[in-house]
Motif scaffolding. Structure first.
Motif: not given
Ligand code: NCD
Length: 293
Positions: A126-128, A159-161, A207-211
């Motif tokens: 989650n990333h509320p 991705s929590r986003v 979304l960022r590729v979460q390497h």
């Molecule tokens: C995001 C995270 O950390 O979840 N970034 C953020 O909070 N702005 C996304 C990410 O790191 O990919």
């Protein structure tokens, strides 16, 4: 409400109220957080935006902010999160923003500790606060999201986003499309390629590729990913006139997004960061209004 850990816990009314209040704060309305309260930001995963944005918001609403560095704290000696939080409670901290690699880390804290807990990101869960600032940015653009098509592109699995955004956006009536390589689709229904999804999208959320969350050897080169899933200038130009691009950042230039798109006409990436401060002020106010000194 003594915590904000997931989007699910907020009613749609509360969500819209937070957006309204964040806008008022952005327009200069004074905050109503009681004086004399103290905050600390416990980040056990890397962060620039979320941590700095919370710290800015905390200072703007008049909180005293105690610095905390996970690498130099007793967490590095094996102290548990619970014991760290109990320590800060004993010292007199009123609100804790926590980012932690473990999904649902907050379950061990809620109801057992006094400080107000705000989730700054739990693992892939989650990333509320990110979804709320994304929503504020979307509502700056569109009157409402009913029937708007929002395409979420990339590393969905990690991705929590994406997970928090799906909650909010579907509740507000948006039509969601997902684009992702097979190995990162997880529970999301992926029906289109990016090029198929673009023409009817009102919003493309990259979304960022979460390497750092990938343990197996990746089957993509950066160039290959960019050619199939990257937002290039050509793709940006193929989007509808009114359509916009979001990315929570940090962005991998040349992977999810081309250099000339980052600050391109359709990008709202820096607007998201700006709005984040006011949204976090609204959240702090909402959670702390009742807190006595
Ligand atoms: C995001 C995270 O950390 O979840 N970034 C953020 O909070 N702005 C996304 C990410 O790191 O990919």
């Amino acid at each position: 409400m003594r915590a904000l850990t997931t989007i699910e816990q907020l009613s749609t009314d509360e969500i819209l109220q937070l957006v309204k209040r964040a806008r008022q704060l952005k327009a200069g309305s004074p905050s109503q957080v009681p004086t004399g309260l103290t905050a600390a930001n416990l980040f056990f995963e890397a962060s620039t935006r979320t941590k700095m944005s919370f710290e800015m918001a905390e200072r703007k609403v008049g909180l005293t902010v105690l610095p905390f560095e996970a690498n130099f704290s007793s967490a590095s000696k094996g102290e548990s999160l619970y014991d760290t939080v109990k320590t800060l409670e004993a010292i007199g901290v009123n609100v804790l923003v926590i980012r932690h690699p473990e999904n649902m880390y907050f379950e061990a804290l809620i109801g057992k500790v006094k400080p107000v807990i705000i989730n700054g990101g739990d693992g892939t869960g989650n990333h509320p606060t990110q979804s709320l600032l994304d929503l504020m940015t979307l509502l700056d653009e569109f009157e409402d999201l009913q029937g708007k098509t929002i395409t979420i592109v990339g590393d969905l699995a990690h991705s929590r986003v994406a997970r928090s955004n799906v909650q909010v956006l579907s509740r507000l009536g948006a039509n969601l499309q997902f684009v992702s390589p097979l190995e990162w689709q997880a529970e999301f229904p992926v029906l289109y390629s990016l090029d198929e999804a673009l023409p009817n999208s009102d919003v493309v959320m990259l979304l960022r590729v979460q390497h750092e969350r990938h343990d197996e050897h990746q089957s993509f080169t950066k160039e290959h990913y960019h050619s199939l899933y990257g937002m290039t200038k050509q793709r940006m130009d193929a989007m509808q006139e009114h359509a916009i691009i979001l990315h929570p950042a940090p962005f991998n230039r040349g992977v999810e997004i081309a250099d000339d798109v980052v600050e391109g006409s359709k990008s709202r990436i820096f607007k998201q960061m700006e709005n984040g401060v006011y949204m976090r002020m609204a959240i702090l106010e909402h959670l702390l209004k009742e807190e006595a000194e």
